[in-house]
Write a protein that holds these residues in place. Sequence first.
Motif, PDB file in Angstrom:
ATOM      1  N   ILE A  38      19.981  -5.079  24.851  1.00 50.16           N
ATOM      2  CA  ILE A  38      18.648  -5.024  25.471  1.00 50.16           C
ATOM      3  C   ILE A  38      18.521  -3.652  26.115  1.00 50.16           C
ATOM      4  O   ILE A  38      19.367  -3.265  26.917  1.00 50.16           O
ATOM      5  N   CYS A  39      17.473  -2.921  25.755  1.00 53.49           N
ATOM      6  CA  CYS A  39      17.387  -1.519  26.192  1.00 53.49           C
ATOM      7  C   CYS A  39      16.747  -1.402  27.577  1.00 53.49           C
ATOM      8  O   CYS A  39      15.559  -1.678  27.733  1.00 53.49           O
ATOM      9  N   PRO A  40      17.510  -0.940  28.574  1.00 52.94           N
ATOM     10  CA  PRO A  40      16.909  -0.750  29.900  1.00 52.94           C
ATOM     11  C   PRO A  40      16.027   0.500  29.964  1.00 52.94           C
ATOM     12  O   PRO A  40      15.090   0.547  30.764  1.00 52.94           O
ATOM     13  N   VAL A  41      16.302   1.474  29.122  1.00 48.99           N
ATOM     14  CA  VAL A  41      15.484   2.692  29.139  1.00 48.99           C
ATOM     15  C   VAL A  41      14.030   2.329  28.834  1.00 48.99           C
ATOM     16  O   VAL A  41      13.095   2.877  29.414  1.00 48.99           O
ATOM     17  N   THR A  42      13.849   1.364  27.922  1.00 51.83           N
ATOM     18  CA  THR A  42      12.506   0.999  27.472  1.00 51.83           C
ATOM     19  C   THR A  42      11.961  -0.251  28.167  1.00 51.83           C
ATOM     20  O   THR A  42      10.791  -0.322  28.499  1.00 51.83           O
ATOM     21  N   GLY A 101      17.826   9.122  22.267  1.00 51.97           N
ATOM     22  CA  GLY A 101      18.840  10.013  21.721  1.00 51.97           C
ATOM     23  C   GLY A 101      20.235   9.792  22.276  1.00 51.97           C
ATOM     24  O   GLY A 101      21.165  10.527  21.932  1.00 51.97           O
ATOM     25  N   ASP A 102      20.407   8.800  23.130  1.00 51.89           N
ATOM     26  CA  ASP A 102      21.701   8.593  23.803  1.00 51.89           C
ATOM     27  C   ASP A 102      21.809   7.088  24.051  1.00 51.89           C
ATOM     28  O   ASP A 102      21.642   6.623  25.169  1.00 51.89           O
ATOM     29  N   CYS A 103      22.072   6.346  22.984  1.00 53.21           N
ATOM     30  CA  CYS A 103      21.851   4.893  23.020  1.00 53.21           C
ATOM     31  C   CYS A 103      22.917   4.151  23.811  1.00 53.21           C
ATOM     32  O   CYS A 103      24.110   4.332  23.611  1.00 53.21           O
ATOM     33  N   ILE A 104      22.461   3.287  24.708  1.00 50.25           N
ATOM     34  CA  ILE A 104      23.354   2.565  25.615  1.00 50.25           C
ATOM     35  C   ILE A 104      23.437   1.077  25.252  1.00 50.25           C
ATOM     36  O   ILE A 104      24.099   0.282  25.933  1.00 50.25           O
ATOM     37  N   LEU A 105      22.789   0.681  24.136  1.00 54.29           N
ATOM     38  CA  LEU A 105      22.662  -0.747  23.808  1.00 54.29           C
ATOM     39  C   LEU A 105      23.993  -1.497  23.730  1.00 54.29           C
ATOM     40  O   LEU A 105      24.050  -2.684  24.028  1.00 54.29           O
ATOM     41  N   ASN A 106      25.072  -0.794  23.327  1.00 56.33           N
ATOM     42  CA  ASN A 106      26.350  -1.489  23.178  1.00 56.33           C
ATOM     43  C   ASN A 106      26.894  -1.999  24.500  1.00 56.33           C
ATOM     44  O   ASN A 106      27.720  -2.902  24.544  1.00 56.33           O
TER      45      ASN A 106
HETATM   46  S1  SF4 Z   1      17.368   1.421  22.372  1.00 53.24           S
HETATM   47 FE1  SF4 Z   1      17.108   2.373  24.384  1.00 53.24          FE
HETATM   48  S2  SF4 Z   1      19.057   3.351  24.813  1.00 53.24           S
HETATM   49 FE2  SF4 Z   1      18.977   2.966  22.588  1.00 53.24          FE
HETATM   50  S3  SF4 Z   1      18.095   4.837  21.683  1.00 53.24           S
HETATM   51 FE3  SF4 Z   1      16.395   3.431  22.074  1.00 53.24          FE
HETATM   52  S4  SF4 Z   1      15.679   4.082  24.098  1.00 53.24           S
HETATM   53 FE4  SF4 Z   1      17.710   4.917  23.911  1.00 53.24          FE
END
Ligand code: SF4
Lengths: 213, 285
Positions: free
Chosen positions: A144-148, A134-139
Amino acid sequence: MIISRQKDKAELLHHLEGKHKLFLVGCAACATACKAGGEEEIFQMQDWLAAHDREVTGSVVIQEACHIMRVARDLRQHRTAVQEADALLVLTCGAGVQSLSANTEKRVIGALDSLFLGNVRRLGQYEEKCSLCGDCILNETAGICPVTNCAKSLLNGPCGGMEDGRCEADRDNDCAWLLIYERLTRQGRQGVFARVVPNKDWGRRHQPGRHRL
Amino acid sequence: MSHFSERLAGGEFVVTAEIAPPKGVALDLALGQADALPAEVVAVNVTDNQSANMRMAPLALAALLRQRGVEPILQMTCRDRNRMALQADLLAAAALGIENLLLLSGDHPRFGDHPQARPVFDLDSVQLLQAVQALMAGRDLAGRALTSAPVFCPGAAVTPEAEPFDLMFQKVQKKAAAGARFFQTQAVFSEEALARFMEHVRPLGVPVVMGVLLLKNARMARFLNEHIPGVRVPSDLINRLALAEDPLREGVEIARGLVATARRHCQGVHLMTLGCEDRISEILC
Ligand code: SF4
Ligand code: SF4
């Protein structure tokens, strides 16, 4: 898509105790692609149930079982078969199971475990890339998503457990932070390393989630 | 101000050691270990579910150490608690007179004794440093005022031998920016790697306490190389241990050399002696 797989048959038998007549539900979208709850799996389930002295009153493969209204409509069309059944055996992800349970007072038995929101490499090979925070940091992380992809969901760089670019939690996996760093470097930018990322606003991940977009 | 932070601030060379809380409720062993430490040890790290193995909460041992006049450095990991629990524990620590903190991400539960546990990691170590800064400024992470603000000396862990160096160092910089007042390193064995690290870290103005691990024999050294990330025991040291008649004595010799290295480059040394606390005096002389 939502990746799911069939529950262990012994567990399923336990859930089916005392239920003799079953109405089967599959999903034509994700559960079909995962080979967990499509037409083919419904037929196999029918055979398996027959071998375990269960009667199948009918079945339906719903276009998208997560679609609550569509589920309501399809159930109405199978009213008699549903009425006859002791329970509905549902071969869809958890969202589908809940579309069903919202539309019937009958006992609903889920036959699958929902695993994650998956990217498809090829059929049968799925990768979890996003956990819908819900708070995307990909930019800032070169896509590459560090959350996942980081086993600890760190937001400010690697932990001390990284070794030779591999992740502490699973040496077969690349450390997500090494991948982020390398791609940012190739792109000639600092990205997420340009600032201290503050703690995540998990409040933006509405749970229970309801949206009107 | 804690003795530890006073001495660091005064540019004195500090010596710290490490004690683990028990896996059980009896504290006499841990307290006995602390009592037996030589006077040169200015503060004692109390570990937090080390290697993701469940033990008594370090807060209790740290508070009791302080009562006995042994200054604790409370370790705190992000693995087991969300931001509310971490802040609550920080306030409790302050109320018990604990000032020194070492803030860590924490090892992943997968390889500890509770692999089924849900890992938390609500904050990372940088954000935990920020939380401490906020509390010290009289606010919690939600921006609400505290009735009174705690005083802490927060520190962070660094891994000088990690590769790629640039990637590791970007995080070190973030830790400094988030308010780390000292760095404690993972066990270091190479003077060259340490010198490179110190060259980069000096401009940040954060004192560095070098981790020195007592090698007990060649088998242990090989184990570290295989299983502990960021630790690299050079082969000449492994050979020395393998050929020694009394490997532990050789290990003490090696540790003495490393302490001398720390004196040349760093502001202190953190001794990890794993049950051989009685050899600390020897290592230091
Ligand atoms: S890609 Fe990662 S940062 Fe972006 S919405 Fe999904 S879990 Fe959140
Ligand atoms: S090694 Fe990398 S991916 Fe694994 S937990 Fe640490 S930072 Fe995350």
